[in-house]
Design a protein around this motif. Sequence first.
Motif, PDB file in Angstrom:
ATOM      1  N   THR A 109       8.396 -10.569  -0.423  1.00  0.00           N
ATOM      2  CA  THR A 109       8.616  -9.276  -1.078  1.00  0.00           C
ATOM      3  C   THR A 109       8.074  -9.264  -2.502  1.00  0.00           C
ATOM      4  OG1 THR A 109      10.842  -9.958  -1.761  1.00  0.00           O
ATOM      5  CG2 THR A 109      10.653  -8.714   0.308  1.00  0.00           C
ATOM      6  N   SER A 110       7.197 -10.195  -2.828  1.00  0.00           N
ATOM      7  CA  SER A 110       6.616 -10.238  -4.166  1.00  0.00           C
ATOM      8  C   SER A 110       5.155  -9.776  -4.105  1.00  0.00           C
ATOM      9  CB  SER A 110       6.677 -11.654  -4.736  1.00  0.00           C
ATOM     10  OG  SER A 110       5.901 -11.740  -5.924  1.00  0.00           O
ATOM     11  N   VAL A 111       4.827  -8.791  -4.930  1.00  0.00           N
ATOM     12  CA  VAL A 111       3.452  -8.283  -4.976  1.00  0.00           C
ATOM     13  C   VAL A 111       2.475  -9.384  -5.370  1.00  0.00           C
ATOM     14  CG1 VAL A 111       1.909  -6.705  -6.196  1.00  0.00           C
ATOM     15  CG2 VAL A 111       4.141  -5.914  -5.458  1.00  0.00           C
ATOM     16  N   ASP A 112       2.937 -10.334  -6.162  1.00  0.00           N
ATOM     17  CA  ASP A 112       2.074 -11.416  -6.625  1.00  0.00           C
ATOM     18  C   ASP A 112       1.712 -12.413  -5.532  1.00  0.00           C
ATOM     19  OD1 ASP A 112       2.062 -10.382  -9.204  1.00  0.00           O
ATOM     20  OD2 ASP A 112       3.865 -11.502  -9.769  1.00  0.00           O
ATOM     21  N   LYS A 113       2.390 -12.326  -4.391  1.00  0.00           N
ATOM     22  CA  LYS A 113       2.183 -13.323  -3.339  1.00  0.00           C
ATOM     23  C   LYS A 113       1.540 -12.740  -2.072  1.00  0.00           C
ATOM     24  CE  LYS A 113       4.331 -16.403  -5.855  1.00  0.00           C
ATOM     25  NZ  LYS A 113       3.592 -17.518  -6.481  1.00  0.00           N
ATOM     26  N   VAL A 114       1.096 -11.493  -2.133  1.00  0.00           N
ATOM     27  CA  VAL A 114       0.544 -10.865  -0.936  1.00  0.00           C
ATOM     28  C   VAL A 114      -0.972 -10.741  -1.024  1.00  0.00           C
ATOM     29  CG1 VAL A 114       2.661  -9.588  -0.471  1.00  0.00           C
ATOM     30  CG2 VAL A 114       0.844  -8.528  -1.843  1.00  0.00           C
ATOM     31  N   VAL A 115      -1.579 -10.530   0.133  1.00  0.00           N
ATOM     32  CA  VAL A 115      -3.025 -10.316   0.239  1.00  0.00           C
ATOM     33  C   VAL A 115      -3.256  -8.951   0.894  1.00  0.00           C
ATOM     34  CG1 VAL A 115      -5.139 -11.075   1.385  1.00  0.00           C
ATOM     35  CG2 VAL A 115      -3.578 -12.764   0.400  1.00  0.00           C
ATOM     36  N   PRO A 116      -3.980  -8.041   0.230  1.00  0.00           N
ATOM     37  CA  PRO A 116      -4.250  -6.734   0.835  1.00  0.00           C
ATOM     38  C   PRO A 116      -5.370  -6.820   1.875  1.00  0.00           C
ATOM     39  CG  PRO A 116      -5.261  -6.859  -1.333  1.00  0.00           C
ATOM     40  CD  PRO A 116      -4.511  -8.148  -1.142  1.00  0.00           C
ATOM     41  N   VAL A 117      -5.201  -6.093   2.956  1.00  0.00           N
ATOM     42  CA  VAL A 117      -6.186  -6.078   4.043  1.00  0.00           C
ATOM     43  C   VAL A 117      -6.633  -4.642   4.277  1.00  0.00           C
ATOM     44  CG1 VAL A 117      -6.614  -6.548   6.487  1.00  0.00           C
ATOM     45  CG2 VAL A 117      -5.127  -8.073   5.152  1.00  0.00           C
ATOM     46  N   GLN A 118      -7.915  -4.394   4.164  1.00  0.00           N
ATOM     47  CA  GLN A 118      -8.455  -3.072   4.453  1.00  0.00           C
ATOM     48  C   GLN A 118      -8.719  -2.940   5.953  1.00  0.00           C
ATOM     49  OE1 GLN A 118     -12.615  -2.050   3.469  1.00  0.00           O
ATOM     50  NE2 GLN A 118     -11.785  -0.402   2.224  1.00  0.00           N
ATOM     51  N   LEU A 119      -8.186  -1.876   6.556  1.00  0.00           N
ATOM     52  CA  LEU A 119      -8.364  -1.651   7.990  1.00  0.00           C
ATOM     53  C   LEU A 119      -9.433  -0.586   8.209  1.00  0.00           C
ATOM     54  CD1 LEU A 119      -4.587  -1.514   9.041  1.00  0.00           C
ATOM     55  CD2 LEU A 119      -6.129  -3.485   9.122  1.00  0.00           C
ATOM     56  N   PRO A 120     -10.584  -0.940   8.766  1.00  0.00           N
ATOM     57  CA  PRO A 120     -11.643   0.038   8.988  1.00  0.00           C
ATOM     58  C   PRO A 120     -11.283   0.979  10.130  1.00  0.00           C
ATOM     59  CG  PRO A 120     -12.230  -2.036  10.016  1.00  0.00           C
ATOM     60  CD  PRO A 120     -10.941  -2.282   9.277  1.00  0.00           C
ATOM     61  N   PHE A 121     -11.934   2.146  10.164  1.00  0.00           N
ATOM     62  CA  PHE A 121     -11.730   3.078  11.266  1.00  0.00           C
ATOM     63  C   PHE A 121     -12.065   2.379  12.587  1.00  0.00           C
ATOM     64  CE2 PHE A 121     -12.525   6.335   7.921  1.00  0.00           C
ATOM     65  CZ  PHE A 121     -11.355   7.043   8.076  1.00  0.00           C
ATOM     66  N   GLY A 122     -11.300   2.678  13.609  1.00  0.00           N
ATOM     67  CA  GLY A 122     -11.559   2.101  14.926  1.00  0.00           C
ATOM     68  C   GLY A 122     -10.356   1.380  15.487  1.00  0.00           C
ATOM     69  N   ASP A 123     -10.621   0.515  16.452  1.00  0.00           N
ATOM     70  CA  ASP A 123      -9.553  -0.148  17.196  1.00  0.00           C
ATOM     71  C   ASP A 123      -8.670  -1.023  16.323  1.00  0.00           C
ATOM     72  OD1 ASP A 123     -10.416   1.043  19.471  1.00  0.00           O
ATOM     73  OD2 ASP A 123     -11.440  -0.702  20.300  1.00  0.00           O
ATOM     74  N   VAL A 124      -9.267  -1.706  15.345  1.00  0.00           N
ATOM     75  CA  VAL A 124      -8.466  -2.591  14.495  1.00  0.00           C
ATOM     76  C   VAL A 124      -7.420  -1.789  13.728  1.00  0.00           C
ATOM     77  CG1 VAL A 124      -8.524  -4.120  12.490  1.00  0.00           C
ATOM     78  CG2 VAL A 124     -10.239  -4.371  14.287  1.00  0.00           C
ATOM     79  N   ARG A 125      -7.847  -0.684  13.103  1.00  0.00           N
ATOM     80  CA  ARG A 125      -6.890   0.154  12.374  1.00  0.00           C
ATOM     81  C   ARG A 125      -5.822   0.709  13.317  1.00  0.00           C
ATOM     82  NH1 ARG A 125      -8.522   5.077   8.374  1.00  0.00           N
ATOM     83  NH2 ARG A 125      -9.259   3.287   7.172  1.00  0.00           N
ATOM     84  N   THR A 126      -6.250   1.172  14.471  1.00  0.00           N
ATOM     85  CA  THR A 126      -5.312   1.766  15.425  1.00  0.00           C
ATOM     86  C   THR A 126      -4.232   0.780  15.839  1.00  0.00           C
ATOM     87  OG1 THR A 126      -7.039   3.240  16.267  1.00  0.00           O
ATOM     88  CG2 THR A 126      -5.124   2.865  17.682  1.00  0.00           C
ATOM     89  N   ALA A 127      -4.601  -0.487  16.019  1.00  0.00           N
ATOM     90  CA  ALA A 127      -3.659  -1.481  16.540  1.00  0.00           C
ATOM     91  C   ALA A 127      -2.797  -2.130  15.459  1.00  0.00           C
ATOM     92  CB  ALA A 127      -4.420  -2.568  17.290  1.00  0.00           C
ATOM     93  N   ILE A 128      -3.283  -2.167  14.211  1.00  0.00           N
ATOM     94  CA  ILE A 128      -2.619  -2.979  13.189  1.00  0.00           C
ATOM     95  C   ILE A 128      -1.785  -2.169  12.195  1.00  0.00           C
ATOM     96  CG2 ILE A 128      -2.987  -4.667  11.348  1.00  0.00           C
ATOM     97  CD1 ILE A 128      -3.545  -5.682  14.194  1.00  0.00           C
ATOM     98  N   ASN A 129      -2.183  -0.938  11.885  1.00  0.00           N
ATOM     99  CA  ASN A 129      -1.507  -0.204  10.805  1.00  0.00           C
ATOM    100  C   ASN A 129      -0.022   0.018  11.095  1.00  0.00           C
ATOM    101  OD1 ASN A 129      -0.801   2.898  11.337  1.00  0.00           O
ATOM    102  ND2 ASN A 129      -2.623   2.395  12.568  1.00  0.00           N
ATOM    103  N   LEU A 130       0.769   0.075  10.030  1.00  0.00           N
ATOM    104  CA  LEU A 130       2.231   0.167  10.166  1.00  0.00           C
ATOM    105  C   LEU A 130       2.734   1.585  10.428  1.00  0.00           C
ATOM    106  CD1 LEU A 130       3.456  -2.315   7.410  1.00  0.00           C
ATOM    107  CD2 LEU A 130       3.601  -2.597   9.893  1.00  0.00           C
ATOM    108  N   LYS A 131       1.939   2.592  10.110  1.00  0.00           N
ATOM    109  CA  LYS A 131       2.372   3.958  10.391  1.00  0.00           C
ATOM    110  C   LYS A 131       2.534   4.170  11.892  1.00  0.00           C
ATOM    111  CE  LYS A 131       1.022   8.817  10.096  1.00  0.00           C
ATOM    112  NZ  LYS A 131      -0.010   9.800   9.669  1.00  0.00           N
ATOM    113  N   ASP A 132       1.537   3.737  12.642  1.00  0.00           N
ATOM    114  CA  ASP A 132       1.559   3.925  14.095  1.00  0.00           C
ATOM    115  C   ASP A 132       2.212   2.767  14.829  1.00  0.00           C
ATOM    116  OD1 ASP A 132       0.080   6.343  13.828  1.00  0.00           O
ATOM    117  OD2 ASP A 132      -1.759   5.174  13.617  1.00  0.00           O
TER     118      ASP A 132
END
Length: 459
Positions: A109-132
């Motif tokens: 839960t620490s911002v200093d310890k996380v890695v941001p991941v960009q999800l491109p349009f397509g199957d990867v975004r559809t399967a991984i994003n937390l909204k869906d």
Amino acid sequence: MKKILYTMLVALATTLSFTSCEDVPAPYDIPTGGNTGGGTTVDTEGDGTEAKPFSAADIKSGKAKGNDVYVKGYIVGFVPDKDISEAKFTADGCEATSNVLIAASADETSVDKVVPVQLPFGDVRTAINLKDNPGNLKQEVILGGNIENYFGKPGVKSVVWAKIGDKEVGKKSGTEVVIAGTPKGTGSKEDPFNIAAANKYIKDGGAADVEVYVKGKVSELKMYKEQYHSIDYYISEDGTTNNQFYVYGGLGLGGKDFTKLEDLKVGDEVIICGKLKNYNGTYEFDVKNYIYSLNGKTDGASTPDTPSTPELKAGLNLDTTNGLVTFVNDGVAEGEEVKFEVKDMGIEDPELKGVQVTEVTLSDGTKLTFSADEGEKSKPTYFGKYGSIRIYKNCSINIAGKSKIAKVVFTCDGKAYVGNNTATLAFEGNNITYKNVYTAAQGGGVQFRFKTIAITYAK
């Protein structure tokens, strides 16, 4: 009394001898995550291969570098807007589909310890994003992509493949596309490619800047993008999800805007006109493609197969063989030449996402001014990732020379990105004005992307 004191000291020494440094956790035994809560953590020693992926901790430490690598971590949250300091460590209320945060610990839960991941349009975004997929929170994920800065921090971008649980989506980097079926068609509107021929065209290195026609049936609808009035969807030979071909940023019949996802239906027979590309191993239609024919209906607004080629403005030369654009001030004798790299012009793009550029003063005093026609969404933009400036359709660059200019040569970021052949060019005193004019009813025209400028001043 002395005997009692001696006995107590011996007992104390004995106790200390059993609480040796062996029982104190060493610093290297503490997970690199923030609030780990005693939860599951990922091994922090990877080499970026599929067998031994980098961990989130490897990325945070700077150990993980490179493209086409594998990364493993736990999905712990998302960034709702543009600032990672606003990170949310939950799936509740998530409206962001373009990113997730991973960490070495599922309970981070620490911002200093996380890695941001960009999800491109397509199957990867559809399967991984937390909204869906709110159930993905705290799940382990393996990603195939590039180690790049994102939200101003080391992150993962250009993700082409992901595995979460037993589910795999996307294509691993280097995976060769297998052409299923027999290629048919020439790519013209009278004889469009089938899906197999479209795949073969890309695989064989067909021109990425030429519009072709592909026929198929809508097999899957992905999303409606209100900002662009476009739909991302798939087509296939028979309308099933077998051997699908991705249509990215598709426009409607004759290039008209879509208004909602339901404007298109699975099973619709389409002929699509647009440019084809290989995007990180995925063969697809590039953005701004449009439907030429929908269930046999056309509206007559399509681009002709062989558009007329207007005569270039005096002094303008476009070299698509070598990726060069040249401005020549006819009749002016050439003197000193000075070269400039765009990446060294001092333009800041800290998140490597591209920043609008309006004015740059070169080291010798010559000034570049950038602008766009009113109503144009895309403005001249600098991309630090590529070290280049992009001049989109109906955008302009004015060069105010320290003295009169005889010639300017731009080295482009790709052989095809030399601007439109309808561009205008004007010389007036020490000034040169170029405009990337494009007036067609649909499409974005040809971008002018340059990485270097060589200015030859008058003798």
